[in-house]
Design an enzyme around this catalytic site. Structure first.
Site, PDB file in Angstrom:
ATOM      1  N   GLU A   1      28.065  61.739  87.186  1.00  0.00           N
ATOM      2  CA  GLU A   1      26.723  61.993  87.322  1.00  0.00           C
ATOM      3  C   GLU A   1      26.498  63.387  86.477  1.00  0.00           C
ATOM      4  OE1 GLU A   1      27.200  59.667  90.717  1.00  0.00           O
ATOM      5  OE2 GLU A   1      28.198  61.375  89.937  1.00  0.00           O
TER       6      GLU A   1
ATOM      7  N   ARG B   1      24.988  66.149  92.958  1.00  0.00           N
ATOM      8  CA  ARG B   1      26.084  66.410  92.050  1.00  0.00           C
ATOM      9  C   ARG B   1      25.902  67.133  90.927  1.00  0.00           C
ATOM     10  NH1 ARG B   1      30.702  62.219  92.856  1.00  0.00           N
ATOM     11  NH2 ARG B   1      31.606  63.329  94.553  1.00  0.00           N
TER      12      ARG B   1
ATOM     13  N   LYS C   1      38.565  41.947  94.656  1.00  0.00           N
ATOM     14  CA  LYS C   1      37.520  42.122  95.165  1.00  0.00           C
ATOM     15  C   LYS C   1      36.903  40.747  95.773  1.00  0.00           C
ATOM     16  CE  LYS C   1      33.107  45.181  94.880  1.00  0.00           C
ATOM     17  NZ  LYS C   1      32.253  46.148  94.038  1.00  0.00           N
TER      18      LYS C   1
END
Length: 650
Positions: free
Chosen positions: A369, A397, A283
């Protein structure tokens, strides 16, 4: 002219040599740094997938072979290679979206950028291709390793492995991070593979040995490379991760090596069954400021200096998240039972300071979640008070868990919803506009919406005192406004912010809409209409003061930064009817539709949520020319129409 200038579609990549591909990769990284520095956006993830995205588009034939990104913030390179090279208005109205968007290109498939859903999409698309006789087409899912922490990924893998007669390639983009370092046992396992000396030394040694043998040796190396991948995966024991899933595993491979990428992807393409290709990427690759950023490798940035990576503009502004962060630490100092939980968003949701102060009282569950919310119910049962910090849009969610695990069991859990309401440039999947309508359906829930920093601290402290029901504290993205003091606090906690003469209009302002309500009230007063502005503080349940004040006024206006459908305004109207109050209610908020990326101001203006538009409509309602019509008054006073109201000034 650069090579990138000549790329108008994926097939323009086909004729490039290895040296030209490396040059193109450098040009793409330079383009991203220069352009994202001007607009802000997801920089680090895209710098890490340059070679991988180029290789994908060379091996597969998009859009015939759909490529699905999980999550879509890593799709900037994909946009460039599919003919979208005007990044001047990235994430602004009229410009490119920060995520895939079907309206932009036929190459974009999945617009929702909530993590861990790509494999379910890929499962469905590949099944459809097989069932309809399109067995020449492939489906590719590019899954960031952080998305592997979501349970939905594993549900999809379970089903994919049960029916493996289709062309499906799963590319794991393994950079050890989602926003910050990836959390959980899966992450630790992949990290051991990524950093294993045995894998690196064997890979480099085998490549060096065959390449020293000249063209014949290199040909042999390419021929046995597929077998070498299999051997390497067994040597590092990484294939064991997927051994019970009956899915072919290739890797791990260097995600910045064009030759390794293309050869492995070609093997996967030819396999005629689901394949997992494990790529290791970096990254922020190629941009030193991002690589030095230990927090998140410039996962998402605002406007920055492209040379230094330093943010542009004032850094003195205090954000809503900062105030919550301070309030949480203060609560932790007072109470040993307060713990914090988040879903791969430790820094973005303001938990870092708490984690540094109380490292054993923070749980980051990864992008999960649903698990976070159900687990919080268990923590509450065990005698703790969990504070679950999640972006408002991601709370969608976990709705079932809020209802059945927390509320049904009367668990004392506090949900802190960052980025509620209009978030602006991140677009339809990231606006936090559903939480008020969605969560107020939950029996016994209490929802607080602070209007400023002082009220955020105050309401958070009140929320964590509730031990027998879920509480919610919601606030928007961005800089916190100046404190707005009340002229009166009612016994039930409702704040009266403004009294403007006669009791014509009651404006019920939810949280950060209070300042807008004040401006509307001033405009109405200038036109001879008396307005009272109240901030309920606790938007749900509706407090008795709201009913009492509504009974005394001729018209009620509710203002919220969530959708009108099923919003707080709807609840106010229902409560008034139940109490026998016939005062008309006009519920103002956002439309029940998906809202494209634009600035917060632009979106609110589109919804008619400006002082002049609201005041103009209220005048018409008081005069009886617009529905809902205000109740008649014995003495309505001298109502006059200012020029801006008469001419419909926006």
């Amino acid at each position: 002219m650069s090579l990138l200038d000549d790329i108008r579609g994926p097939r323009d990549l086909d004729g490039l040599t290895r040296d030209e591909l490396r040059t193109l990769a450098g040009e793409v990284r330079a383009f991203l740094v220069e352009n994202v520095a001007r607009t802000g956006g997801h920089l680090g993830p895209n710098l890490g997938v340059v070679e991988l995205t180029i290789a994908l588009h060379r091996v597969f034939d998009s859009p015939g072979d759909p490529i699905i990104f999980d999550t879509g913030h890593q799709s900037y390179v994909h946009k460039l290679l599919t003919g979208r090279q005007d990044f001047s208005q990235l994430r602004s109205r009229g410009g490119l979206a920060g995520y895939p968007q079907r309206a932009e290109s036929e190459h974009d498939v999945v617009e929702s950028s909530h993590a861990s859903s790509s494999l379910s999409w890929a499962d469905g698309i590949s099944r459809a291709f097989t069932r309809t006789g399109r067995k020449d087409r492939h489906v590719v899912a590019v899954v960031g390793d952080g998305a592997l922490t979501g349970g939905m990924t594993w549900e999809a893998l379970n089903n994919i492995s049960d029916d493996n007669d289709r062309n499906l390639v799963i590319v794991v983009n393994d950079n050890g991070r989602s926003y910050a370092p990836t959390i959980g046992g899966m992450a630790r396992y992949l990290n051991r593979v990524r950093t294993a000396d045995s894998y690196e030394s064997l890979r480099r040694g085998s490549a060096g040995f065959f390449h020293r043998l000249g063209p014949v040796g290199r040909a042999v190396y390419r021929g046995v490379r597929g077998g070498t991948h299999g051997f390497l995966s067994r040597f590092t024991n990484n294939a064991a991760l997927y051994s019970n899933l009956d899915i072919k595993y290739l890797g791990p491979i260097d995600g910045h090596d064009f030759e390794a990428l293309e050869e492995t992807l070609q093997l996967a393409k030819e396999y005629s069954a689901p394949v997992i290709v494990h790529t290791i990427t970096e990254k922020g690759r190629g941009y030193e400021p991002a690589r030095r950023d230990e927090a998140d490798q410039f996962h998402a940035v605002g406007k920055i200096d492209p040379t230094t990576g330093e943010p542009l503009g004032s850094s003195d502004a205090v954000a809503w998240t900062d105030v919550f962060s301070e309030a949480l630490v203060a609560a932790g100092e007072r109470r040993d039972d307060v713990i914090a939980m988040t879903a791969a968003m430790l820094r973005p949701t303001g938990l870092l300071a708490f984690a540094q102060r109380f490292p054993d009282r923070v749980y980051d569950v990864g992008i999960a979640e649903q698990h976070a919310v159900a687990s919080s119910a268990g923590l509450a049962y065990g005698g703790l008070h969990p504070v679950v910090a999640i972006y408002a849009t991601f709370m969608n969610r976990a709705f079932d868990q809020v209802v059945m695990d927390v509320a049904l069991h009367r668990a004392g859990v506090t949900f802190v919803l960052d980025r509620s309401g209009v978030t602006g440039p991140d677009g339809p999947s990231h606006h936090g506009v559903w939480d008020l309508a969605m969560l107020q359906l939950v029996p016994g829930i209490r929802i607080a919406a602070p209007r400023d920093g002082e009220r955020l601290r105050e309401l958070f402290d009140e929320a964590i005192e509730v031990a027998d029901a879920p509480t919610v504290v919601r606030f928007p993205k961005g800089t916190i406004p100046a404190a707005l003091e009340a002229v009166e606090r009612r016994e039930d906690g409702v704040d009266v912010l403004y009294r403007g003469g006669s009791e014509d209009v009651l404006i019920v302002a939810i949280g950060p809409m209070a300042q807008l309500a004040m401006e509307v009230a001033e405009r109405l007063r200038a036109q001879g209409i008396g307005a009272t502005v109240v901030d309920p503080r606790w938007a749900v349940p509706i407090q008795p003061s709201i009913v009492e004040l509504a009974r005394a006024h001729r018209l009620v206006i509710t203002l919220e930064d969530g959708i009108r459908v099923g919003g707080v305004g709807t609840r106010v109207r229902q409560v008034l009817r139940e109490a026998g109050v016939d005062t008309a209610v006009d519920e103002l908020g956002l439309p029940g539709k998906f809202i494209d990326h634009a600035s917060r101001e632009e979106i609110l203006r589109d919804a008619g949520l400006t002082p002049s538009k609201i005041a103009q409509d209220v005048v018409a309602q008081v005069l009886g020319t617009r529905i809902p019509i205000a109740r008649p008054a014995e003495d309505a006073g001298a109502i006059w129409l200012a020029d801006e109201a008469r001419h419909g000034e926006a």
